[in-house]
Write a protein that holds these residues in place. Structure first.
Motif, PDB file in Angstrom:
ATOM      1  N   LYS A  32       2.403  65.910  32.765  1.00  0.00           N
ATOM      2  CA  LYS A  32       2.473  65.794  34.070  1.00  0.00           C
ATOM      3  C   LYS A  32       1.071  66.614  34.995  1.00  0.00           C
ATOM      4  N   LYS A  33       1.063  67.525  34.094  1.00  0.00           N
ATOM      5  CA  LYS A  33       0.265  68.921  34.743  1.00  0.00           C
ATOM      6  C   LYS A  33      -1.340  68.165  34.543  1.00  0.00           C
ATOM      7  N   LYS A  34      -1.750  68.587  35.758  1.00  0.00           N
ATOM      8  CA  LYS A  34      -3.482  68.299  35.696  1.00  0.00           C
ATOM      9  C   LYS A  34      -4.126  69.269  35.362  1.00  0.00           C
ATOM     10  N   HIS A  35      -5.341  69.158  34.413  1.00  0.00           N
ATOM     11  CA  HIS A  35      -5.914  70.444  34.119  1.00  0.00           C
ATOM     12  C   HIS A  35      -7.129  70.192  34.481  1.00  0.00           C
ATOM     13  N   GLY A  36      -7.421  71.243  35.490  1.00  0.00           N
ATOM     14  CA  GLY A  36      -8.673  71.403  36.329  1.00  0.00           C
ATOM     15  C   GLY A  36      -8.843  70.505  37.393  1.00  0.00           C
ATOM     16  N   ASP A  37      -9.709  70.116  37.991  1.00  0.00           N
ATOM     17  CA  ASP A  37      -9.826  69.144  39.210  1.00  0.00           C
ATOM     18  C   ASP A  37     -11.309  68.603  39.204  1.00  0.00           C
ATOM     19  N   THR A  38     -11.269  67.731  40.271  1.00  0.00           N
ATOM     20  CA  THR A  38     -12.765  67.051  40.389  1.00  0.00           C
ATOM     21  C   THR A  38     -13.785  67.925  40.102  1.00  0.00           C
ATOM     22  N   LEU A  39     -13.867  69.064  40.967  1.00  0.00           N
ATOM     23  CA  LEU A  39     -15.054  70.111  40.925  1.00  0.00           C
ATOM     24  C   LEU A  39     -15.187  70.666  39.666  1.00  0.00           C
ATOM     25  N   MET A  40     -14.268  71.017  39.097  1.00  0.00           N
ATOM     26  CA  MET A  40     -14.262  71.725  37.613  1.00  0.00           C
ATOM     27  C   MET A  40     -13.448  71.179  36.631  1.00  0.00           C
ATOM     28  N   PRO A  41     -13.666  69.871  36.052  1.00  0.00           N
ATOM     29  CA  PRO A  41     -12.924  69.428  35.271  1.00  0.00           C
ATOM     30  C   PRO A  41     -12.925  69.909  33.845  1.00  0.00           C
ATOM     31  N   PHE A  42     -12.544  71.191  33.928  1.00  0.00           N
ATOM     32  CA  PHE A  42     -12.433  72.084  32.554  1.00  0.00           C
ATOM     33  C   PHE A  42     -11.876  73.039  32.567  1.00  0.00           C
ATOM     34  N   VAL A  43     -11.110  73.507  31.811  1.00  0.00           N
ATOM     35  CA  VAL A  43     -10.087  74.818  31.854  1.00  0.00           C
ATOM     36  C   VAL A  43      -9.787  75.075  30.547  1.00  0.00           C
ATOM     37  N   ILE A  44      -9.636  76.595  30.357  1.00  0.00           N
ATOM     38  CA  ILE A  44      -9.428  77.160  29.157  1.00  0.00           C
ATOM     39  C   ILE A  44      -8.024  78.035  29.145  1.00  0.00           C
ATOM     40  N   ILE A 117     -10.957  69.216  28.420  1.00  0.00           N
ATOM     41  CA  ILE A 117     -12.386  69.005  28.989  1.00  0.00           C
ATOM     42  C   ILE A 117     -11.811  67.386  29.753  1.00  0.00           C
ATOM     43  N   SER A 118     -12.151  67.175  30.828  1.00  0.00           N
ATOM     44  CA  SER A 118     -11.926  66.163  31.145  1.00  0.00           C
ATOM     45  C   SER A 118     -13.205  65.221  31.319  1.00  0.00           C
ATOM     46  N   LEU A 119     -13.035  63.702  30.910  1.00  0.00           N
ATOM     47  CA  LEU A 119     -14.155  62.945  30.733  1.00  0.00           C
ATOM     48  C   LEU A 119     -14.897  62.945  32.001  1.00  0.00           C
ATOM     49  N   ASP A 120     -14.525  63.127  32.938  1.00  0.00           N
ATOM     50  CA  ASP A 120     -15.241  63.306  34.190  1.00  0.00           C
ATOM     51  C   ASP A 120     -16.324  64.609  34.276  1.00  0.00           C
ATOM     52  N   MET A 121     -16.380  65.456  33.111  1.00  0.00           N
ATOM     53  CA  MET A 121     -17.206  66.524  32.893  1.00  0.00           C
ATOM     54  C   MET A 121     -18.531  65.825  32.463  1.00  0.00           C
ATOM     55  N   ILE A 122     -18.582  64.871  31.442  1.00  0.00           N
ATOM     56  CA  ILE A 122     -19.557  64.272  31.082  1.00  0.00           C
ATOM     57  C   ILE A 122     -20.046  63.059  31.642  1.00  0.00           C
TER      58      ILE A 122
END
Length: 182
Positions: A32-44, A117-122
């Motif tokens: 259920k947790k969203k990792h990152g967001d549209t502006l930063m679709p990347f989290v560590i 890493i969201s696919l939105d990143m690439i």
């Protein structure tokens, strides 16, 4: 879910901008947790076991996950297969792959850096070299569910030399770091 040659293909549906597996067999495991967001679709995330927890339940998510084992040992179960990680190993899992992890043994510990890493990143609206070589094959599920790059194996240093600067760039948050990450 369709299995073909060891690969799992998931039918996906978009709902409120989030991609979900249409397959009812795994839909109950979607994190259920969203990792990152549209502006930063990347989290560590830092993974510390047993300090923070000793296991993580079976789940899947829309992001690519990459785990870099800093020390200790851990057992991941990925697409029903056990994968033991030790110092230096790198595990890369594709979106929507069912996985869980736990300490490998009673006296074990595990420290790792985990990228999501969201696919939105690439992904972008224009077809360019990045999208055609990296995004489209992921979207079409033309790759294995996961891969493990073992410490000191062929191509290990090459891959690590890509992964470590990502961590450094993310944590430094220098000007234009988002462009460097992409």
């Amino acid at each position: 879910m369709i299995m073909s040659g060891g690969l799992y293909y998931f039918a996906c549906a978009r709902e409120e901008g989030i991609m979900y597996p249409a397959d009812k067999e795994i839909s109950g495991y979607v994190e259920k947790k969203k990792h990152g967001d549209t502006l930063m679709p990347f989290v560590i995330y830092g993974t510390m076991m047993p300090t923070l927890f000793s296991s993580f339940p079976l789940h899947c998510h829309e992001e690519i996950e990459m785990v870099l084992c800093d020390c200790g040992r851990c057992r991941y179960t990925v697409s029903g297969e056990n994968v033991d990680l030790e110092f230096g190993d790198i595990l890369v899992m594709m979106p929507w792959v069912l996985h869980s992890f736990r300490l490998a043994g009673k006296d074990d510990y595990f420290l790792a850096a985990t990228y999501l890493i969201s696919l939105d990143m690439i992904n972008n609206r224009a077809v360019d070299i990045c999208s055609s070589q990296y995004y489209l094959p992921l979207l079409a599920r033309k790759c294995n569910d996961y891969c493990v790059i073992r410490y000191n194996s062929e191509h290990y240093e090459e891959f690590r030399n890509i992964a470590i600067p990502l961590f450094d760039t993310y944590y430094a948050h220098e000007r234009f770091f988002e462009i460097k990450l992409k």
